[in-house]
Design an enzyme around this catalytic site. Sequence first.
Site, PDB file in Angstrom:
ATOM      1  N   GLU A  18       6.683   3.730  11.607  1.00 53.20           N
ATOM      2  CA  GLU A  18       5.242   3.663  11.788  1.00 53.20           C
ATOM      3  C   GLU A  18       4.762   2.660  12.857  1.00 53.20           C
ATOM      4  OE1 GLU A  18       0.925   2.932   9.345  1.00 53.20           O
ATOM      5  OE2 GLU A  18       2.895   2.818   8.146  1.00 53.20           O
ATOM      6  N   GLU A  53       0.897  -1.362  -0.029  1.00 51.32           N
ATOM      7  CA  GLU A  53       0.220   0.015  -0.151  1.00 51.32           C
ATOM      8  C   GLU A  53       0.893   1.218  -0.106  1.00 51.32           C
ATOM      9  OE1 GLU A  53      -1.402   2.874   3.068  1.00 51.32           O
ATOM     10  OE2 GLU A  53      -2.387   0.960   3.676  1.00 51.32           O
ATOM     11  N   HIS A  54       1.964   1.315   0.941  1.00 50.46           N
ATOM     12  CA  HIS A  54       2.913   2.493   0.814  1.00 50.46           C
ATOM     13  C   HIS A  54       3.450   2.525  -0.598  1.00 50.46           C
ATOM     14  CE1 HIS A  54       3.692   3.658   5.254  1.00 50.46           C
ATOM     15  NE2 HIS A  54       2.462   2.869   5.396  1.00 50.46           N
TER      16      HIS A  54
END
Length: 452
Positions: free
Chosen positions: A148, A71-72
């Site tokens: 994160e 996704e990143h």
Amino acid sequence: MNGAVALPLEQAELSFTASGECLVRRTVLPSGVRILSESVPGARSSTVGFWVAVGSRDELPETYGSTHFLEHLLFKGTRSRSALDIAVSFDAVGGEHNAMTAKEYTCYYAKVQDRDLPMAIDVLADMFTSSVIDPEEFETERGVILEELAMADDDPSDVASERFFEAVLGEHPLGRPIGGSPQTIEAVSRDAVVGHYRANYRPQDLVITVAGAVDHDALVARATAALLEAGWDLSASAVPVSRRDATRDLIDRGSPLVVVPRPLEQANLILGVAGLPAADERRSTLAVLNSILGGGMSSRLFQEVREKRGLAYSVYSFTPSYSDAGIVGMYAGCSPVKSSQVAELMVQEFARLAQGGVSEEELRRAVGQLSGASALALEDSDTRMSRLGRSELTLGEFVDLDESLRRLELVTVSGVQELALELAGRPLSIAAVGSVDEPSLASLAASPGLAA
């Protein structure tokens, strides 16, 4: 619209009018791409999402965390756009763009003015189909994701949530953290993530949903053109990927108690049991049960734990659901020395609901709360876009506001108690982060269920 509208995978075209005179249309291209729209009268903005029914539960052991990693990476550039180009495309028009990785799906989305919808479709289609996953960018983003995860690990409520899912769901794939762990992110290779990308981002996997100011025919034409320009062969026939089996999975509890000792000013507690799958016919009853138990300031947990005793600032219940499983949980953040008392009160409140039932007044209030919240949420095109995606990927049916309200009105006092009794008989799990009285929590977790 009367009742829910089924969304058969083999039906190429579907059109109906939902509540509020909103036109919902759905097209399944021969390639398997599914495109859904909800045209909202008077809207001046649109939210578009590109969905794939692949989430953290679908990863192999050697690729844990790769769905979120990917996704990143899709924001880091394509064959024709750099990462800056992608960001500038939306910033230049005041739009919003982002993505979310969940346990059963991934969605890349944007919200823009109606005139900028074609641009949003072009950019998202390019990202979805043509990410280069540059080796240098891959290593850079590995560092970003590790940061994160570190940020999440510094948040005790996040830690409690992750440990709670593991405690309730055990070895079930839904029990794994969405983002993986520092160890798995450090270990995963670019080849593994690229393989994950190629295996799961195909025409038959793609669902495009748009809500707000949208013309369906123009949407289909623009999306088709964008996918063709990206190099996809849409002439080859393919059947959309099947939806997940909605049969409730039998959950083997992972652990009755998980404690993460930390020198904190507050203890973070989550207690609960396995819940209901997303398509369970009793999901409206569960929503009412949750509202009464801990869904607002008039709920039993809020009144008993916070208002009457002042033992917590934040206390609530929650009921996430997935295709074949679900969870019913209760959260509280409180003083470590009060943690056992608060945990006991939460169990007692659930037991009281299961054994004594609810009143007609509580039922009426809960239905009113849920009805109003549902209507207000649909003022936002983001919510409508997400509803289309979940309808297509998980439920296999579209339920509009009128039908949702009708189902809520059918919930009964006896139905709530019956469901509460069933849930209360399931094995209890507790997750706690902080300096808690572990023996007391262990004794509570050893009880047969929430009604004991």
